[in-house]
Design an enzyme around this catalytic site. Sequence first.
Site, mmCIF file in Angstrom:
data_model
loop_
_atom_site.group_PDB
_atom_site.id
_atom_site.type_symbol
_atom_site.label_atom_id
_atom_site.label_comp_id
_atom_site.label_asym_id
_atom_site.label_seq_id
_atom_site.Cartn_x
_atom_site.Cartn_y
_atom_site.Cartn_z
ATOM 1 C CD GLU A 128 -3.226 -0.645 0.663
ATOM 2 O OE1 GLU A 128 -3.232 0.342 -0.094
ATOM 3 O OE2 GLU A 128 -4.215 -1.337 0.899
ATOM 4 C CB CYS B 12 -1.732 7.272 1.460
ATOM 5 S SG CYS B 12 -3.046 6.469 2.382
HETATM 6 P P1 NAD Z 1 8.630 4.939 4.420
HETATM 7 O O1 NAD Z 1 8.601 4.165 3.174
HETATM 8 O O2 NAD Z 1 9.737 5.888 4.647
HETATM 9 O O3 NAD Z 1 8.639 3.962 5.697
HETATM 10 C C1 NAD Z 1 7.631 2.995 5.885
HETATM 11 C C2 NAD Z 1 8.176 1.871 6.754
HETATM 12 O O4 NAD Z 1 9.178 1.165 6.016
HETATM 13 C C3 NAD Z 1 8.848 2.323 8.039
HETATM 14 O O5 NAD Z 1 8.481 1.453 9.069
HETATM 15 C C4 NAD Z 1 10.331 2.185 7.719
HETATM 16 O O6 NAD Z 1 11.149 1.986 8.850
HETATM 17 C C5 NAD Z 1 10.339 0.965 6.830
HETATM 18 N N1 NAD Z 1 11.507 0.801 5.955
HETATM 19 C C6 NAD Z 1 12.410 1.723 5.559
HETATM 20 N N2 NAD Z 1 13.328 1.163 4.738
HETATM 21 C C7 NAD Z 1 12.980 -0.137 4.606
HETATM 22 C C8 NAD Z 1 13.509 -1.234 3.854
HETATM 23 N N3 NAD Z 1 14.581 -1.117 3.088
HETATM 24 N N4 NAD Z 1 12.873 -2.419 3.917
HETATM 25 C C9 NAD Z 1 11.769 -2.577 4.664
HETATM 26 N N5 NAD Z 1 11.214 -1.576 5.405
HETATM 27 C C10 NAD Z 1 11.819 -0.376 5.366
HETATM 28 O O7 NAD Z 1 7.221 5.683 4.510
HETATM 29 P P2 NAD Z 1 6.734 6.713 5.617
HETATM 30 O O8 NAD Z 1 7.416 8.023 5.413
HETATM 31 O O9 NAD Z 1 6.786 6.076 6.954
HETATM 32 O O10 NAD Z 1 5.188 6.839 5.236
HETATM 33 C C11 NAD Z 1 4.678 7.754 4.327
HETATM 34 C C12 NAD Z 1 4.308 7.061 3.035
HETATM 35 O O11 NAD Z 1 3.362 6.015 3.280
HETATM 36 C C13 NAD Z 1 3.622 7.999 2.053
HETATM 37 O O12 NAD Z 1 4.122 7.787 0.769
HETATM 38 C C14 NAD Z 1 2.166 7.586 2.145
HETATM 39 O O13 NAD Z 1 1.414 7.895 0.993
HETATM 40 C C15 NAD Z 1 2.293 6.122 2.358
HETATM 41 N N6 NAD Z 1 1.074 5.564 2.934
HETATM 42 C C16 NAD Z 1 0.277 4.773 2.151
HETATM 43 C C17 NAD Z 1 -0.913 4.275 2.653
HETATM 44 C C18 NAD Z 1 -1.836 3.430 1.804
HETATM 45 O O14 NAD Z 1 -2.766 2.849 2.352
HETATM 46 N N7 NAD Z 1 -1.632 3.334 0.507
HETATM 47 C C19 NAD Z 1 -1.276 4.569 3.968
HETATM 48 C C20 NAD Z 1 -0.445 5.368 4.729
HETATM 49 C C21 NAD Z 1 0.735 5.860 4.207
#
Ligand code: NAD
Length: 507
Positions: A232, A266
């Site tokens: 997502e 999002c």
């Molecule tokens: P992010 O991608 O920076 O981090 C998300 C998670 O991934 C964190 O827990 C982080 O520690 C982890 N992570 C980082 N590097 C990783 C790796 N290499 N492998 C596995 N995990 C790793 O995102 P964010 O800044 O926390 O969240 C914001 C983003 O999330 C926005 O783009 C938003 O649109 C999206 N979002 C989407 C939805 C949806 O339902 N589509 C819902 C909420 C947020």
Amino acid sequence: MNSFAELSPVDGAKLDLVVPTSLQELPAMVERAKQAQRAWAGLAVAERARAFSNVRDHVMDRGEELASLIHREVGKPEAEALLGEVLATGDVLSFWIEHIEEHLEDLELEIDPISYPSKRGRIIREPRGVLGVIMPWNFPLALPFRTLVPALLAGNAVIFKPSEISPRTGALVVELFRGLPEGVLQLLQGGGEHGAALCSSGVDLVVFTGSVATGRKVAHACAERLIPCSLELGGKDAAIVLADANLDRAAHGIVWGALMNAGQNCGAVERVYVERKVADAFTQKVVEIAKELRPGIDVGPLTTKAQCEIVRDHVEDAKAQGAEVLLGGNSAVGGYEYPVTIARVERDDVRLIADETFGPVLPILVVETAEEAVARANASRYGLTASIWTKNYTLAKKLGAQIRAGVVTINNHSFTGALANAPWTGVGESGYGVTNSIHALEAYTRPKLYLEDRNSQKRELWWFPYTPHLKTIALSFLVLRSGTKSVFVKMGAVFRLLGAFLKRWKT
Ligand code: NAD
């Protein structure tokens, strides 16, 4: 990045210290989860649901404490945290506890008794096993719950990694599930390194919500291990305002859809395409409503300074390329604060319109027709949700079918993420995961076919030996199943079939 956010975006006060999980512990955690999962999956669904009965009370009883922690940790106004996180989580729990049994019921397999005599089959939904659940910070309570609840009820064990920006709420999430058997839900505290390690730790499925860039890395890691992942990802939601819209409702709804959670959603409205005839009137209403929003009460600070920089960059870039700022847009402010900003933009190729901004900014673009609005809304690499504002429901239905998005709402925007029975999903770079509803169970479980054969004949028709009679039977079936052969030809095939059947059984 493994460093936890330490200061509250609300007032810069120090937040409680968080200790990362040692990555050396991860293999033992996965092993513990595997063992716990076997026993957990062995319980009847109703028994698992019973083990959940207190979780809802824990969430409700500690609702104020949860909202206050979320407010301090990510800056979200408390009212928003109570409505969008705590109460929504209660609804998610109620829905799944009530419906999980019927949604996991076996399906009877329909089998043609002539071709396949005396067989009965059932399709069973089996849990995947151990799930790695990796979450972002923007809804630190509601998002984990909407995955954890159905995934656990379906018989999986979970290792949950909250964001390093919201680890304290993450820890509380796991605490709210106390009462579940040991090892069924475990907490992995850390940042990107921990997320990456979790993907490669031997889990059976990764459920990831976060940015496109990280989602790609997760997909790569899962492909290496040939395990599925649910993604997502980000969004760049469009709202389309048609000339016949109720402009007061459209303006109020779109301002909320864009600025809720300071735009860090999002499914936030990040582009409005409005028909020229009502563009001025709509824009004026939007500016008037947005002007009245109170910083910290209606619209909180941004959660991280890095996010603030992205928002500033997008607005400055749009300004440099001709955008007209009607409210806010002050580049001088710093820290976690960014003012509510409304801008008129002409081009779709500026970052403010093409990339995810994730901030309190509402760009408005004027279009000549509804068709132009749909074409421009669709010309995005994202496709999470979209809304159309109109009184013409016939036209809305037609346009809605053309919109490239996972969720389309008419005269409202993106609130459906709170409905546990409504699928939340995207297309393109918004990812292919499905959260909420029976459709989410397709990711958290796999179908298993169980077939009983009560046929006492020594051989099936299609088993060895492959005699000439068997070939005649097959050729007769071809004729009988053809749509072009005449009745006479088919009658001939029936006679040949019966003769070949008798001879086949004698051999
Ligand atoms: P992010 O991608 O920076 O981090 C998300 C998670 O991934 C964190 O827990 C982080 O520690 C982890 N992570 C980082 N590097 C990783 C790796 N290499 N492998 C596995 N995990 C790793 O995102 P964010 O800044 O926390 O969240 C914001 C983003 O999330 C926005 O783009 C938003 O649109 C999206 N979002 C989407 C939805 C949806 O339902 N589509 C819902 C909420 C947020």
